[in-house]
Design a protein around this motif. Sequence first.
Motif, PDB file in Angstrom:
ATOM      1  N   GLU A   6       0.839  -1.244   0.024  1.00 21.12           N
ATOM      2  CA  GLU A   6       0.078   0.130  -0.078  1.00 21.12           C
ATOM      3  C   GLU A   6       0.942   1.449   0.238  1.00 21.12           C
ATOM      4  N   CYS A  22      -2.570   0.130  -3.948  1.00 21.27           N
ATOM      5  CA  CYS A  22      -2.210  -1.138  -3.466  1.00 21.27           C
ATOM      6  C   CYS A  22      -1.274  -2.041  -4.584  1.00 21.27           C
ATOM      7  N   TRP A  36     -10.450  -3.174   0.853  1.00 21.61           N
ATOM      8  CA  TRP A  36      -9.633  -2.270   1.776  1.00 21.61           C
ATOM      9  C   TRP A  36     -10.487  -2.216   2.958  1.00 21.61           C
ATOM     10  N   TYR A  94      -4.781   1.860   6.777  1.00 22.04           N
ATOM     11  CA  TYR A  94      -5.661   1.182   5.906  1.00 22.04           C
ATOM     12  C   TYR A  94      -4.758   0.272   5.269  1.00 22.04           C
ATOM     13  N   CYS A  96      -4.867  -3.422   2.308  1.00 27.64           N
ATOM     14  CA  CYS A  96      -5.480  -3.857   1.085  1.00 27.64           C
ATOM     15  C   CYS A  96      -5.546  -5.429   1.373  1.00 27.64           C
TER      16      CYS A  96
END
Length: 118
Positions: A6, A22, A36, A94, A96
């Motif tokens: 990411e 990503c 996500w 965050y 992925c």
Amino acid sequence: QVQLVESGGGVVQPGGSLRLSCAASGFTFSSYFMSWYRQAPGKERELVAATTSGGGITNYADSVKGRFTISRDNAKNTLYLQMNSLKPEDTAVYYCKAARFPWASGNWGQGTQVTVSS
């Protein structure tokens, strides 16, 4: 082996925008369900958005509907998350995730920090 990297996180003011990427390798990206997730301090990891292998079907958490857009470029083996109208409550790491099927445990990236603060 499956690798997900990411990028695109950072610090942004409320109301601002960021685009996360990503980059995927080690598997047939175009055959995988991609999503996500995010995890804020002291909270459980939660689904933010997901897309089918071809990108034709997407779904979003209620908290981000109308503000975030998930997309993918299967020619570039890359997943994106366009985040607009960011709020302080969007602050999180965050991640992925790649999975052969939506219910599979899948593989995760290392995460990218998004901080929304004035």
